[in-house]
Design an enzyme around this catalytic site. Structure first.
Site, PDB file in Angstrom:
ATOM      1  N   LYS A   1      29.673 -20.494   6.791  1.00 24.92           N
ATOM      2  CA  LYS A   1      28.619 -21.310   6.163  1.00 24.92           C
ATOM      3  C   LYS A   1      29.146 -22.215   5.039  1.00 24.92           C
ATOM      4  CE  LYS A   1      24.615 -18.375   7.137  1.00 24.92           C
ATOM      5  NZ  LYS A   1      23.447 -17.692   6.564  1.00 24.92           N
TER       6      LYS A   1
ATOM      7  N   ASP B   1      17.951 -21.604   5.837  1.00 21.62           N
ATOM      8  CA  ASP B   1      17.698 -20.282   5.251  1.00 21.62           C
ATOM      9  C   ASP B   1      16.722 -20.436   4.083  1.00 21.62           C
ATOM     10  OD1 ASP B   1      19.258 -18.735   6.902  1.00 21.62           O
ATOM     11  OD2 ASP B   1      21.047 -18.860   5.647  1.00 21.62           O
TER      12      ASP B   1
HETATM   13  P1  NAP Z   1      27.624 -11.994   1.319  1.00 21.80           P
HETATM   14  O1  NAP Z   1      27.811 -13.411   0.947  1.00 21.80           O
HETATM   15  O2  NAP Z   1      28.762 -11.235   1.899  1.00 21.80           O
HETATM   16  O3  NAP Z   1      27.095 -11.216   0.017  1.00 21.80           O
HETATM   17  C1  NAP Z   1      26.873  -9.842   0.050  1.00 21.80           C
HETATM   18  C2  NAP Z   1      26.260  -9.404  -1.283  1.00 21.80           C
HETATM   19  O4  NAP Z   1      25.843  -8.068  -1.119  1.00 21.80           O
HETATM   20  C3  NAP Z   1      27.234  -9.420  -2.444  1.00 21.80           C
HETATM   21  O5  NAP Z   1      26.534  -9.665  -3.616  1.00 21.80           O
HETATM   22  C4  NAP Z   1      27.791  -7.992  -2.441  1.00 21.80           C
HETATM   23  O6  NAP Z   1      28.185  -7.511  -3.695  1.00 21.80           O
HETATM   24  C5  NAP Z   1      26.574  -7.225  -2.024  1.00 21.80           C
HETATM   25  N1  NAP Z   1      26.921  -5.998  -1.322  1.00 21.80           N
HETATM   26  C6  NAP Z   1      27.707  -5.891  -0.234  1.00 21.80           C
HETATM   27  N2  NAP Z   1      27.749  -4.613   0.157  1.00 21.80           N
HETATM   28  C7  NAP Z   1      26.970  -3.914  -0.690  1.00 21.80           C
HETATM   29  C8  NAP Z   1      26.618  -2.535  -0.807  1.00 21.80           C
HETATM   30  N3  NAP Z   1      27.069  -1.640   0.062  1.00 21.80           N
HETATM   31  N4  NAP Z   1      25.804  -2.185  -1.806  1.00 21.80           N
HETATM   32  C9  NAP Z   1      25.328  -3.074  -2.682  1.00 21.80           C
HETATM   33  N5  NAP Z   1      25.631  -4.384  -2.641  1.00 21.80           N
HETATM   34  C10 NAP Z   1      26.445  -4.786  -1.651  1.00 21.80           C
HETATM   35  O7  NAP Z   1      26.453 -11.836   2.385  1.00 21.80           O
HETATM   36  P2  NAP Z   1      25.149 -12.785   2.519  1.00 21.80           P
HETATM   37  O8  NAP Z   1      25.401 -13.854   3.493  1.00 21.80           O
HETATM   38  O9  NAP Z   1      24.687 -13.127   1.172  1.00 21.80           O
HETATM   39  O10 NAP Z   1      24.124 -11.789   3.223  1.00 21.80           O
HETATM   40  C11 NAP Z   1      23.609 -10.669   2.538  1.00 21.80           C
HETATM   41  C12 NAP Z   1      22.622  -9.944   3.440  1.00 21.80           C
HETATM   42  O11 NAP Z   1      21.456 -10.759   3.581  1.00 21.80           O
HETATM   43  C13 NAP Z   1      23.138  -9.783   4.878  1.00 21.80           C
HETATM   44  O12 NAP Z   1      23.762  -8.554   5.061  1.00 21.80           O
HETATM   45  C14 NAP Z   1      21.908  -9.894   5.724  1.00 21.80           C
HETATM   46  O13 NAP Z   1      21.401  -8.608   5.973  1.00 21.80           O
HETATM   47  C15 NAP Z   1      20.928 -10.642   4.872  1.00 21.80           C
HETATM   48  N6  NAP Z   1      20.615 -11.982   5.422  1.00 21.80           N
HETATM   49  C16 NAP Z   1      19.485 -12.081   6.126  1.00 21.80           C
HETATM   50  C17 NAP Z   1      19.096 -13.319   6.624  1.00 21.80           C
HETATM   51  C18 NAP Z   1      17.819 -13.423   7.400  1.00 21.80           C
HETATM   52  O14 NAP Z   1      17.562 -14.455   8.026  1.00 21.80           O
HETATM   53  N7  NAP Z   1      16.981 -12.412   7.362  1.00 21.80           N
HETATM   54  C19 NAP Z   1      19.875 -14.445   6.395  1.00 21.80           C
HETATM   55  C20 NAP Z   1      21.043 -14.314   5.648  1.00 21.80           C
HETATM   56  C21 NAP Z   1      21.400 -13.062   5.163  1.00 21.80           C
HETATM   57  P3  NAP Z   1      29.623  -7.840  -4.342  1.00 21.80           P
HETATM   58  O15 NAP Z   1      29.466  -9.175  -4.997  1.00 21.80           O
HETATM   59  O16 NAP Z   1      29.816  -6.729  -5.272  1.00 21.80           O
HETATM   60  O17 NAP Z   1      30.592  -7.852  -3.196  1.00 21.80           O
END
Ligand code: NAP
Length: 473
Positions: free
Chosen positions: A271, A308
């Site tokens: 992305k 998004d």
């Molecule tokens: P990302 O850029 O990898 O960010 C992940 C975030 O979650 C970071 O802040 C990370 O913390 C934190 N994290 C990771 N593992 C964790 C854990 N076990 N416990 C607590 N915090 C944790 O991912 P992203 O693209 O933002 O996506 C995040 C989530 O949003 C995805 O897993 C997905 O389920 C959801 N999502 C949903 C949609 C939808 O359309 N519904 C769209 C996009 C994303 P650190 O900074 O400490 O690493």
């Protein structure tokens, strides 16, 4: 002209005949009859279809018995017999009645190598090759080779196999392939990426094509959702997967242009990396620092947007939260959190960010004029709590990313995780009597619908997309 060629693979002649009738009704323009699927080869091959051109295929190591069967098939009216390039039989029958074929189930060679191979195959018949497509590089090699082959004016068959090869089937007419092999029913597909006769007939020769790229892409349900929206809108269109390893992402723009793909979704992990490859990026995508949707203009210019944000806004609207002046907590500081914070601050919410790694929360907060609060210092009093971490997805050690003690009946909760549909956070929010709770499915459908509308100029049927997504109702 590319013919829709139904693959007839049945264990009895009667079943093959029935399948032929079904395929004709669905729009088949040619048949490949797989004699090797029959339990026994009958002496009488008069069950072979007569309505359309027939290719007879019979893969076997026993060349002597095959020779007789191929001769009989040609005598019974088959237009062609398909013979592998490494068989001695390739030069036994008249060149005009042979399809000389080659398969590579692991990779796609370079365009130069494909052309060299076709030169050899053409010595024995109509050259046919099918290659496993792994990503953008392979798609470009096929397209380049097809371009040269088309200049010759000779018949040829060229197919990209695998999920990533689907675009070569959908754009078979552009490639110039003599036939496009199609399954009579989805469960009968003889190769991954193969579409059905009915789907191919519905698409016609110039469908609207959209795509998704990311790595890996096996688990995405976007193709089901978008293809359902195409059907519901009555648009001859197809949404295909183009898995792309990071090293091949720079080839994506050329793939989009040369396969005439109108737009593409971009998912993890591309992305951010896709941004420098685009001619323009919308203000929303710029503030979110991420692009999840590319629109390709008729002139081939690529504009990046972020739907998004529309998905987040739609979910918040469904929760009936008025953002102006609302106190909102965002858990997470990654890409999804950034999109949420961009959306929330633009609407005038007072945003707090908490995260496992507080430095990241602080950096994000500083960028958007929000506050960063460590997990242990969180108190009740939020109008809206958003989980933008994967906590709660099955397999994650942390199930709930915030202390449940901060959830009150005044709070609305939005968990971006969409699998499982009822996450531990949502269950806790319901138990705490939170006034409204929603999971990530609403966001997922809304962002998909926004991308669809951008590409087609037609509103997506969200109910059709939701039904195609599946899961709990
Ligand atoms: P990302 O850029 O990898 O960010 C992940 C975030 O979650 C970071 O802040 C990370 O913390 C934190 N994290 C990771 N593992 C964790 C854990 N076990 N416990 C607590 N915090 C944790 O991912 P992203 O693209 O933002 O996506 C995040 C989530 O949003 C995805 O897993 C997905 O389920 C959801 N999502 C949903 C949609 C939808 O359309 N519904 C769209 C996009 C994303 P650190 O900074 O400490 O690493």
């Amino acid at each position: 002209m590319t013919l829709i060629c139904a693959v007839i693979a049945a264990d009895t002649p009667a079943a093959a005949k029935a399948m032929t009738t079904e395929a004709l009704a669905a729009g088949a323009e040619a048949f490949e009859v797989r004699l090797d699927a029959l339990a026994d080869i009958p002496d009488d091959l008069s069950f072979l279809p007569t309505e359309k051109p027939v290719i007879v295929t019979f893969r076997s190591a026993e060349d002597e018995s095959r020779r007789e069967i191929f001769a009989k098939a040609l005598a019974c009216g088959a237009a062609y017999v398909d013979i592998e390039s490494d068989s001695v039989l390739r030069s036994v029958f008249p060149r005009t009645r042979v399809i000389c074929s080659y398969h590579d189930f692991t990779q796609t060679p370079t365009a130069q190598e494909i052309l060299h191979l076709f030169g050899d195959l053409a010595a024995s018949g109509i050259p046919k090759a099918a290659f496993m497509v792994r990503g953008p590089r392979d798609l470009l090699e096929i397209r380049k080779a097809a371009f040269v082959l088309q200049q010759s004016g000779e018949l040829f068959i060229l197919i990209g196999m695998g999920a990533a090869g689907e675009i070569t089937r959908v754009r078979a007419a552009d490639i110039g392939s003599m036939v496009s092999y199609c399954a009579v029913r989805p469960e009968l597909a003889s190769a991954p990426g193969q579409i059905t006769v009915a789907e191919a007939a519905g698409l016609g020769t110039d469908p609207v094509v959209t795509a998704i790229t990311g790595w890996p892409l096996e688990h995405t349900r976007s193709p089901q959702m978008h293809n359902a929206a195409f059907r519901a809108a009555g648009i001859a269109g197809r949404y295909v997967r183009i898995p792309s390893p990071a090293a091949e992402l720079p080839l994506l723009p050329e793939v989009l242009r040369c396969y005439r793909i109108r737009g593409a979704n971009v998912t993890i992990p591309h992305k951010q990396a896709v941004i420098p490859l685009l001619s323009e990026v919308s203000p929303g995508a710029q503030s979110a620092g991420a692009v999840n949707t590319i629109l390709v203009s008729p002139a081939g210019n690529l504009t990046g947007t972020n739907t998004d944000i529309a998905g987040i806004a739609a979910t918040i609207a469904a929760l009936d939260v008025t953002l102006s002046g609302a106190r909102v907590l965002v858990a997470g500081a990654g890409g999804a959190a950034r999109a949420a914070v961009a959306c929330l601050t633009a609407a005038g919410a007072a945003v707090c960010i908490t995260n496992r790694t507080m430095e990241k929360a602080e950096a994000l907060a500083a960028e958007f004029g929000a506050a960063a609060v460590p997990l242990h210092a969180l108190n009740a009093g939020y109008d809206l709590v958003i989980n933008a971490t994967p906590a709660g997805m099955s397999g994650f050690s942390v199930e709930i990313p915030i202390p449940v003690s901060i959830l009150t009946p005044q709070t609305a909760v939005f968990d971006m995780v969409y699998e499982p549909e009822t996450t531990p956070l949502l269950a806790a929010a319901r138990a705490a009597g939170c006034r409204a709770v929603l999971g990530g499915k609403t966001m997922l459908i809304a962002q998909a619908a926004a991308s669809f509308a951008l590409w087609t100029g037609t509103a997506a049927d969200a109910a059709a997309m939701t039904a195609a997504f599946g899961g709990e109702s």
